[in-house]
Design a protein around this motif. Structure first.
Motif, mmCIF file in Angstrom:
data_model
loop_
_atom_site.group_PDB
_atom_site.id
_atom_site.type_symbol
_atom_site.label_atom_id
_atom_site.label_comp_id
_atom_site.label_asym_id
_atom_site.label_seq_id
_atom_site.Cartn_x
_atom_site.Cartn_y
_atom_site.Cartn_z
ATOM 1 N N ALA A 184 -49.785 -4.031 28.301
ATOM 2 C CA ALA A 184 -51.398 -3.401 28.072
ATOM 3 C C ALA A 184 -51.292 -1.763 27.796
ATOM 4 N N ASP A 185 -51.175 -1.521 26.393
ATOM 5 C CA ASP A 185 -50.632 -0.083 25.803
ATOM 6 C C ASP A 185 -51.362 0.317 24.643
ATOM 7 N N GLY A 186 -52.461 -0.497 24.104
ATOM 8 C CA GLY A 186 -52.971 0.048 22.995
ATOM 9 C C GLY A 186 -52.331 -0.338 21.480
ATOM 10 N N GLY A 187 -51.138 -0.850 21.833
ATOM 11 C CA GLY A 187 -50.273 -0.987 20.714
ATOM 12 C C GLY A 187 -49.240 0.029 20.675
ATOM 13 N N PHE A 188 -48.997 0.825 21.623
ATOM 14 C CA PHE A 188 -48.061 1.852 21.647
ATOM 15 C C PHE A 188 -46.490 1.331 21.513
ATOM 16 N N GLU A 189 -46.191 0.169 22.156
ATOM 17 C CA GLU A 189 -44.763 -0.358 22.149
ATOM 18 C C GLU A 189 -44.653 -1.004 20.759
ATOM 19 N N THR A 198 -45.357 -0.098 17.676
ATOM 20 C CA THR A 198 -45.431 0.894 16.522
ATOM 21 C C THR A 198 -44.453 1.828 16.529
ATOM 22 N N GLY A 199 -44.020 2.472 15.389
ATOM 23 C CA GLY A 199 -43.213 3.634 15.179
ATOM 24 C C GLY A 199 -43.963 4.703 14.606
ATOM 25 N N VAL A 200 -43.392 5.427 13.664
ATOM 26 C CA VAL A 200 -43.999 6.545 13.002
ATOM 27 C C VAL A 200 -45.044 6.241 12.024
ATOM 28 N N GLY A 201 -45.829 7.187 11.500
ATOM 29 C CA GLY A 201 -46.764 6.848 10.465
ATOM 30 C C GLY A 201 -48.071 6.922 10.656
ATOM 31 N N LEU A 202 -48.569 6.734 12.154
ATOM 32 C CA LEU A 202 -49.972 6.656 12.271
ATOM 33 C C LEU A 202 -50.706 7.708 12.063
ATOM 34 N N PRO A 203 -50.517 8.917 12.122
ATOM 35 C CA PRO A 203 -51.394 9.995 11.953
ATOM 36 C C PRO A 203 -51.343 10.347 10.293
ATOM 37 N N ALA A 204 -50.298 10.177 9.761
ATOM 38 C CA ALA A 204 -50.296 10.416 8.331
ATOM 39 C C ALA A 204 -51.313 9.341 7.339
ATOM 40 N N LEU A 205 -51.279 7.990 8.005
ATOM 41 C CA LEU A 205 -52.132 7.066 7.524
ATOM 42 C C LEU A 205 -53.612 7.500 7.760
ATOM 43 N N ARG A 206 -53.872 7.999 8.910
ATOM 44 C CA ARG A 206 -55.216 8.376 9.488
ATOM 45 C C ARG A 206 -55.881 9.616 8.355
ATOM 46 N N LYS A 207 -55.242 10.240 7.991
ATOM 47 C CA LYS A 207 -55.449 11.413 7.142
ATOM 48 C C LYS A 207 -55.835 11.004 5.711
ATOM 49 N N ASP A 228 -53.160 14.254 22.627
ATOM 50 C CA ASP A 228 -53.248 14.341 21.076
ATOM 51 C C ASP A 228 -52.012 13.464 20.648
ATOM 52 N N ALA A 229 -50.888 13.692 21.386
ATOM 53 C CA ALA A 229 -49.614 12.892 20.771
ATOM 54 C C ALA A 229 -49.745 11.625 21.210
ATOM 55 N N TYR A 230 -50.206 11.238 22.462
ATOM 56 C CA TYR A 230 -50.319 9.906 22.840
ATOM 57 C C TYR A 230 -51.459 9.009 21.552
ATOM 58 N N HIS A 231 -52.316 9.886 21.322
ATOM 59 C CA HIS A 231 -53.502 9.325 20.485
ATOM 60 C C HIS A 231 -52.773 8.863 19.214
ATOM 61 N N ASP A 232 -52.070 10.014 18.793
ATOM 62 C CA ASP A 232 -51.256 9.980 17.316
ATOM 63 C C ASP A 232 -50.298 8.657 17.456
ATOM 64 N N ALA A 233 -49.835 8.212 18.486
ATOM 65 C CA ALA A 233 -48.858 7.207 18.736
ATOM 66 C C ALA A 233 -49.503 5.812 18.931
#
Length: 250
Positions: A233-238, A240-249, A194-199
């Motif tokens: 090849a990382d799904g955008g992991f490198e 991005t920083g914080v904020g994705l979970p809050a945005l998705r909510k 879940d933490a990876y998905h959030d990032a």
């Protein structure tokens, strides 16, 4: 089948997926792994492969590997330095023996295989693709040895690209993010998943095949003017920083 690739760590995971994609492309593949049992199982049903049981951290074994491949295939067109080990733990629990186990395979193996194959790659104006990790681009907990080894692989790739380019040898690096391998799924708890998905902007793990596609692209003539590069090849992991979970909510 006029081209020959060496894939280290080929008995499973990304190495095996890369082997299969090369075979689909019409290449022959020398499958290198130190796990002889798993290597035999993987190589057995596949045509156009040579199973080479060697330890890439051993200079004599690497020299023997190169001789075996040249005797079988006559040439080397691509070297995929994929073999690696992952040992995680807090900095305080990382003793020198663990540090060396990680470095011997992840870093020394890349150096040794590249040195051993350089003359053959000069003859074909071939390519090298080293497999690093997103852990080599950004720090993470419990990865002081693993992350450092992969960061060194990235720099080693650039060093080799600078010196080997005049011989027509391209050297690039793929830095995978979280990949849905059997090993990862066995050791990653749901909380970690879940933490990876959030990032991740793409909100999922990658597949072994997706990483193999990046590797084989860089090894192929389609990337004929690409060298000294790190492809995450990382799904955008490198990125991005914080904020994705809050945005998705929202």
């Amino acid at each position: 089948m006029d081209k020959v690739a060496i894939v280290t760590g080929a008995a499973r995971g990304i190495g095996l997926a890369t082997t299969d994609l090369f075979l689909e492309m019409g290449w022959r593949v020398a499958m290198v792994d130190r796990d002889g049992h798993e290597l035999a199982l993987a190589a057995g049903p596949r045509e156009g492969v040579l199973a080479v049981e060697r330890d890439v951290s051993d200079p004599k074994a690497v020299d023997a590997m190169t001789r075996d491949v040249l005797a079988w295939g006559g040439q080397i067109d691509a070297l995929i330095n994929n073999a690696g080990v992952a040992e995680f733990g807090p900095v305080g629990d990382t003793d020198f023996a663990m540090w060396r186990r990680v470095m011997e395979t992840n870093l020394d193996g890349v150096f040794l295989c590249t040195q051993a194959c350089t003359d053959a790659l000069k003859a074909t104006r071939g390519s090298i693709v080293n497999i690093a990790s997103i852990s080599g681009l950004r720090a993470s907990t419990l990865r002081v040895a693993y992350g450092t080894s992969k960061a060194a692989v990235i720099q080693l790739s650039k060093q080799h690209s600078a010196e080997l380019g005049e011989f027509g040898i391209r050297v690039n690096c793929v830095a995978p993010g979280p990949v849905r391998t059997k090993l990862a799924m066995a050791v990653h708890s749901q909380e970690i998943i879940d933490a990876y998905h959030d990032a991740l902007p793409l909100n999922r793990y990658g597949s072994e095949r997706e990483i193999a596609e990046a590797i084989c692209f860089l090894a192929s003539d389609k990337a004929s003017f690409v060298t000294g590069q790190v492809l995450a090849a990382d799904g955008g992991f490198e990125a991005t920083g914080v904020g994705l979970p809050a945005l998705r909510k929202t």
